[in-house]
Scaffold this active site. Structure first.
Site, PDB file in Angstrom:
ATOM      1  CE  LYS A 295      10.037  20.628  35.106  1.00 57.68           C
ATOM      2  NZ  LYS A 295       9.024  21.160  36.043  1.00 57.68           N
TER       3      LYS A 295
ATOM      4  CB  SER B 139       9.737  18.995  39.309  1.00 53.49           C
ATOM      5  OG  SER B 139       8.893  19.873  38.574  1.00 53.49           O
TER       6      SER B 139
ATOM      7  CB  SER C   7       7.923  22.669  39.807  1.00 52.14           C
ATOM      8  OG  SER C   7       7.773  21.493  40.558  1.00 52.14           O
TER       9      SER C   7
HETATM   10  N1  GLN Z   1       6.542  19.495  44.733  1.00 52.62           N
HETATM   11  C1  GLN Z   1       5.232  19.440  44.188  1.00 52.62           C
HETATM   12  C2  GLN Z   1       4.896  18.014  43.809  1.00 52.62           C
HETATM   13  O1  GLN Z   1       5.689  17.174  44.029  1.00 52.62           O
HETATM   14  C3  GLN Z   1       5.084  20.358  43.018  1.00 52.62           C
HETATM   15  C4  GLN Z   1       5.702  19.873  41.766  1.00 52.62           C
HETATM   16  C5  GLN Z   1       5.490  20.790  40.609  1.00 52.62           C
HETATM   17  O2  GLN Z   1       5.183  21.966  40.774  1.00 52.62           O
HETATM   18  N2  GLN Z   1       5.628  20.236  39.429  1.00 52.62           N
HETATM   19  O3  GLN Z   1       3.854  17.718  43.310  1.00 52.62           O
END
Ligand code: GLN
Length: 486
Positions: A79, A154, A178
């Site tokens: 990532k 994400s 994520s």
């Molecule tokens: N969807 C969640 C957010 O927008 C989690 C994102 C993540 O785990 N980085 O904060």
């Protein structure tokens, strides 16, 4: 047989038997990237055929009978949130578009220590804020099961790359889901370790008290292999846990006979997609048939988890993102103006809409007069949720829930409705609030061939037990996957 569709551990056995070479594996993956990347857009940076050169080195070692690590020379994606020395690291943001880190994150250093083969850096929501990869400043990633759908987020690029065979495995990060949600949306395995199990050094910070790195893989055995490599104490991360890392592979091929799996009776599944609910019920039956006992447990405050997270995470983000000023960090605006205007213009041009919204929410919630009403209150609820999980784990070995209330949704479907997007994180967020580990394993497919995952949560540092249950589940379910859309 397509090599790009196989898990690392199988390919490693094949190359040890000299049935194939590491170069064969990398050529298969590279061809797959050439065929699919223009449509999927899983990557922000690709190393191209340099991975073949690295693979050839490993093959020389195998030829001469030297031992090689399973991951050695294997194409793995990372990532774009992990700092990689000399390789652009954008975190999905315009602000870091040209950032080339002068140092290596601990996670990628650990992978380098066993000579992994970096395929490329994967697309993600800007600063990891999002659940669909639509918040990337560099365009959306598509879901390989249905190109009109999101890959989740994400870590959406990492998950789509693994599902599509553009990499054999990947590492992502999970602040509120994520790793687990994109794993579910792509029909692969995703493991979020206990907070502190894996070092955060060199990971671009979003909400530091939740951020945690973990593997995205084709199966549970590969997740155990990857976790083994990246887990462990690191003096560079003050929250890293100084505890021994067990042998995760020792948990494979064990039964779940007599283990207790908790079902959270306060979890409201009525707003879930009916296909998600029926796959979940089927998954519970599989665990039961394999010998596990399903036990009711209670997490009374779970209904407040989304609201709690969406106060604490933006608060931490507003503080973490304060460093991007266009001077010490990030791209500076070229517009003319005084110092304050330069800060304002740089931040205006550098951050996308969702990130700006979170900075505003976080700054507001932390401001004098509101701190007690929002941040402090959220922390109190977090403590309650945490202790309710600990209490539950005195009764059960693991907890089962769906990963997300829906299968992958359509690109654009939720972009105008942040609340709907946030509510999609309801089942993954509690683990981050409690700091406990969670794994997402493929649980089934909808009528329209979209993947749906099963989530298993474990007690603090019990990743091993999660691997045991998930591996047994994976084998018992023996899921037949439909064809990809690409
Ligand atoms: N969807 C969640 C957010 O927008 C989690 C994102 C993540 O785990 N980085 O904060």
């Amino acid at each position: 047989m397509n090599l790009y569709e196989q898990p690392v551990h199988i390919l490693h056995e094949m190359r040890k038997r000299k049935d194939i070479t590491t170069v064969d594996i990398c050529e298969s993956v590279l061809k797959r990237i050439e065929k699919t990347e223009s449509q999927l857009h899983s990557f922000l940076t690709l190393r191209g055929d340099r991975i073949i050169k690295d693979a050839a080195e490993v093959d020389k070692k195998i030829q001469s009978g030297d031992p090689v690590h399973e991951i050695e020379g294997m194409p793995v994606a990372v990532k774009d949130i992990f700092s990689t020395k000399g390789i652009t690291t954008t975190c999905g943001s315009q602000f870091l578009k040209d950032y080339v880190p002068p140092y290596e994150s601990t996670v990628t250093q650990n992978l380098q220590n066993v000579r992994y083969n970096l395929v490329g850096k994967t697309n993600m929501d800007e600063f990891a804020m999002g659940s669909s990869t639509e918040n990337s400043a560099f365009g959306v990633t598509r879901n390989p099961w249905n190109l009109d759908c999101v890959p989740g987020g994400s870590s959406g690029g990492s998950a789509s790359a693994v599902a599509a065979g553009q990499a054999l495995a990947a590492v992502g990060t999970d602040t509120g889901g994520s790793i687990r949600q994109p794993a579910s949306f792509n029909g692969i395995v995703g493991l979020k370790p206990t907070y502190g199990r894996v070092s955060r050094w060199g990971m671009v910070a979003f909400a530091s008290s939740f951020d945690q790195a973990g593997p995205l893989t084709r199966d549970v055995e590969d997740a155990a292999i990857l976790l083994q490599i990246i887990a462990g104490y690191d003096k560079h991360d003050a929250t890293s846990l100084k505890v021994e890392v067990p042998d995760y592979r020792a948990y494979l091929n064990k039964s779940v006979q007599g283990l207790k799996i908790g079902l959270i009776k306060d979890l409201d599944l009525s707003s879930c997609d009916p296909e998600v609910v029926s796959i979940f019920e089927n998954n519970l039956a599989v665990l039961k048939d394999a010998g596990a006992e399903i036990v009711d447990i209670s997490i009374p405050n779970i209904k407040h988890a989304v609201a709690t997270y969406y106060v604490i995470a933006p608060c931490e983000a507003s503080s973490n993102l304060g460093r991007y000023d266009g001077v010490r960090y990030g791209r500076r605006s070229t517009k003319k103006g005084n110092l304050i205007e330069m800060y304002e213009q740089s931040r205006d041009e550098g951050f996308g809409k969702e990130v700006k919204m979170r900075i505003l929410i976080g700054t507001f919630a932390l401001s004098a007069g509101y701190y007690d009403a929002y941040y402090l209150k959220a922390q109190k609820i977090q403590n309650l949720i945490r202790s309710q999980y600990y209490k539950a784990f005195q009764k059960v070995d693991a907890i089962a829930t769906p990963v997300a209330p829906t299968p992958p949704f359509r690109i654009g479907e939720k972009t105008d409705d942040p609340l709907q997007m946030y509510l999609g994180d309801a089942f993954t967020i509690p683990a981050n609030l409690a700091g406990i580990p969670g794994i997402s394993v493929p649980g089934g497919f909808t009528q329209s061939s979209l993947p749906v995952g099963l989530q298993l949560l474990g007690n603090h540092l019990e990743e091993g037990k999660l691997i045991q249950i998930a591996h047994c589940f994976e084998k018992s379910l023996n899921l037949e996957k439909p064809a990809l859309a690409i």
